[in-house]
Scaffold this motif. Structure first.
Motif, PDB file in Angstrom:
ATOM      1  N   SER A  88      35.509  29.008   7.289  1.00  0.00           N
ATOM      2  CA  SER A  88      36.272  29.710   6.257  1.00  0.00           C
ATOM      3  C   SER A  88      37.775  29.564   6.468  1.00  0.00           C
ATOM      4  O   SER A  88      38.564  30.103   5.685  1.00  0.00           O
ATOM      5  N   LEU A  89      38.197  28.839   7.492  1.00  0.00           N
ATOM      6  CA  LEU A  89      39.625  28.650   7.744  1.00  0.00           C
ATOM      7  C   LEU A  89      40.246  27.778   6.657  1.00  0.00           C
ATOM      8  O   LEU A  89      39.640  26.811   6.208  1.00  0.00           O
ATOM      9  N   ARG A  90      41.465  28.117   6.250  1.00  0.00           N
ATOM     10  CA  ARG A  90      42.137  27.353   5.207  1.00  0.00           C
ATOM     11  C   ARG A  90      43.549  26.927   5.614  1.00  0.00           C
ATOM     12  O   ARG A  90      44.325  26.493   4.774  1.00  0.00           O
ATOM     13  N   GLU A  91      43.910  27.046   6.898  1.00  0.00           N
ATOM     14  CA  GLU A  91      45.212  26.571   7.343  1.00  0.00           C
ATOM     15  C   GLU A  91      45.259  25.050   7.189  1.00  0.00           C
ATOM     16  O   GLU A  91      44.239  24.364   7.231  1.00  0.00           O
ATOM     17  N   GLU A  92      46.461  24.514   7.045  1.00  0.00           N
ATOM     18  CA  GLU A  92      46.617  23.090   6.762  1.00  0.00           C
ATOM     19  C   GLU A  92      45.950  22.209   7.812  1.00  0.00           C
ATOM     20  O   GLU A  92      45.266  21.233   7.480  1.00  0.00           O
ATOM     21  N   VAL A  93      46.107  22.564   9.086  1.00  0.00           N
ATOM     22  CA  VAL A  93      45.531  21.721  10.138  1.00  0.00           C
ATOM     23  C   VAL A  93      44.008  21.745  10.075  1.00  0.00           C
ATOM     24  O   VAL A  93      43.347  20.707  10.300  1.00  0.00           O
ATOM     25  N   SER A  94      43.413  22.897   9.742  1.00  0.00           N
ATOM     26  CA  SER A  94      41.969  22.994   9.630  1.00  0.00           C
ATOM     27  C   SER A  94      41.460  22.206   8.430  1.00  0.00           C
ATOM     28  O   SER A  94      40.463  21.470   8.517  1.00  0.00           O
ATOM     29  N   LEU A  95      42.140  22.337   7.300  1.00  0.00           N
ATOM     30  CA  LEU A  95      41.738  21.596   6.111  1.00  0.00           C
ATOM     31  C   LEU A  95      41.822  20.098   6.341  1.00  0.00           C
ATOM     32  O   LEU A  95      40.946  19.335   5.913  1.00  0.00           O
ATOM     33  N   ARG A  96      42.863  19.651   7.027  1.00  0.00           N
ATOM     34  CA  ARG A  96      43.022  18.230   7.288  1.00  0.00           C
ATOM     35  C   ARG A  96      41.881  17.715   8.165  1.00  0.00           C
ATOM     36  O   ARG A  96      41.348  16.628   7.929  1.00  0.00           O
ATOM     37  N   LYS A  97      41.495  18.503   9.163  1.00  0.00           N
ATOM     38  CA  LYS A  97      40.401  18.081  10.032  1.00  0.00           C
ATOM     39  C   LYS A  97      39.091  18.014   9.265  1.00  0.00           C
ATOM     40  O   LYS A  97      38.272  17.097   9.453  1.00  0.00           O
ATOM     41  N   MET A  98      38.860  18.979   8.382  1.00  0.00           N
ATOM     42  CA  MET A  98      37.654  18.963   7.560  1.00  0.00           C
ATOM     43  C   MET A  98      37.606  17.716   6.686  1.00  0.00           C
ATOM     44  O   MET A  98      36.582  17.030   6.585  1.00  0.00           O
ATOM     45  N   LEU A  99      38.723  17.409   6.028  1.00  0.00           N
ATOM     46  CA  LEU A  99      38.776  16.261   5.135  1.00  0.00           C
ATOM     47  C   LEU A  99      38.636  14.951   5.901  1.00  0.00           C
ATOM     48  O   LEU A  99      37.940  14.029   5.464  1.00  0.00           O
ATOM     49  N   ASP A 100      39.296  14.863   7.060  1.00  0.00           N
ATOM     50  CA  ASP A 100      39.192  13.654   7.873  1.00  0.00           C
ATOM     51  C   ASP A 100      37.760  13.435   8.354  1.00  0.00           C
ATOM     52  O   ASP A 100      37.261  12.307   8.381  1.00  0.00           O
ATOM     53  N   THR A 101      37.095  14.535   8.727  1.00  0.00           N
ATOM     54  CA  THR A 101      35.711  14.439   9.181  1.00  0.00           C
ATOM     55  C   THR A 101      34.799  13.969   8.050  1.00  0.00           C
ATOM     56  O   THR A 101      33.956  13.083   8.227  1.00  0.00           O
ATOM     57  N   THR A 102      34.978  14.565   6.878  1.00  0.00           N
ATOM     58  CA  THR A 102      34.183  14.165   5.720  1.00  0.00           C
ATOM     59  C   THR A 102      34.368  12.686   5.413  1.00  0.00           C
ATOM     60  O   THR A 102      33.403  11.952   5.173  1.00  0.00           O
TER      61      THR A 102
END
Length: 274
Positions: free
Chosen positions: A168-182
């Motif tokens: 549920s994290l939405r900080e920029e670094v977390s979102l970037r990691k999610m997108l990079d992983t996907t």
């Protein structure tokens, strides 16, 4: 197992009753006692009442056992770093996939695991909306509504459907990691999916509907997210490790489960630089 199963089914019925009541009273998605633990992290009255119901039922039968539930842990500021090897601990998510539950998306469940340290010995997952009951005892196999489960035989990423469960994290670094992983998984696998319900993801792995599950992409996965599911997947033949390939820790931050050791190795290779 019998007590955990009965409690999971009772809590599941409470989920069905709550959704039916909201529909009857014309309440929208934020009706029925929804509040927020974080900006995108929901909790409902049913989460809390289910956890109380399960804790009370377990304590009546197993008064010496410890209890670790998601909602009580949130109220205390988080889970402990380790579980004792000298006592059995029930690890419970009263509703895994609360946001799905609130929205009426039927990938949500009650999850009850029994652990001694990092070793999970009993796992029960019940999805009341599909009436799917998953059960496992260490060394005894895992079952869906009484039918024995077996993971797929997939060994290569090109043929794999992979669950990449986020947070549920939405900080920029977390979102970037999610997108990079996907992006990394999508470039290597047949398909990548995300449901928002870690326990069900692991049950899908156990039944062969998906070939791998990676959790903890951006942190905040907790033991109740995977305790019961990990045993169900493992007893169906899944290879389980931490995200970096190390020994899986129930109280750790990451989890990687795959149908075969070969697929697990390939997925870790894809993720190693993220």
């Amino acid at each position: 197992m019998l007590v955990a199963t009965a409690l999971a089914q009772e809590a599941g019925q409470a989920m069905l009753d709550a959704k039916a009541l909201c529909a009857q009273e014309g309440k929208g998605k934020d009706g029925g006692g929804v509040s927020y633990k974080g900006r995108h992290d929901l909790v409902t009255e049913t989460d809390r009442s289910n956890e109380a119901l399960i804790q009370r039922g377990l304590h009546e039968t197993f008064p010496e056992d410890h209890f670790l539930g998601e909602e009580a842990s949130a109220d205390r500021g988080g889970a402990p770093s380790e579980l004792s090897n000298n006592v059995l601990t029930w690890v419970v998510d009263p509703i895994d996939g609360t946001t799905n539950f609130v929205h009426g998306f039927p990938v949500t469940c009650v999850s009850i695991g029994l652990a001694k340290g990092d070793e999970v010995v009993v796992g029960v997952v019940f999805n009341p909306f599909t009436q799917e009951l998953y059960q496992a005892i260490k060394g005894g196999g895992s079952f869906l509504n009484g039918k024995r489960l077996q993971v797929s035989e997939t060994t290569v990423m090109e043929q794999a459907m992979v669950m990449a469960e986020y947070s549920s994290l939405r900080e920029e670094v977390s979102l970037r990691k999610m997108l990079d992983t996907t992006g990394a998984i999508a470039g290597a696998a047949r398909a990548v999916r995300q449901t928002g319900c870690g326990a069900m993801d692991l049950c899908f792995l156990a039944r062969g509907s998906v070939d791998a599950v990676f959790g903890g992409v951006a942190g905040v996965w907790k033991p109740w997210d995977w305790a019961a599911g990990v045993l169900i997947a493992t007893e169906a033949g899944a290879a389980m490790s931490a995200g970096d390939g190390g020994h899986f820790r129930l109280m750790g931050d990451t989890m990687l489960g795959a149908a075969t050791a070969e697929l697990a190795s390939s997925l870790r290779e894809v993720l190693k630089d993220i």
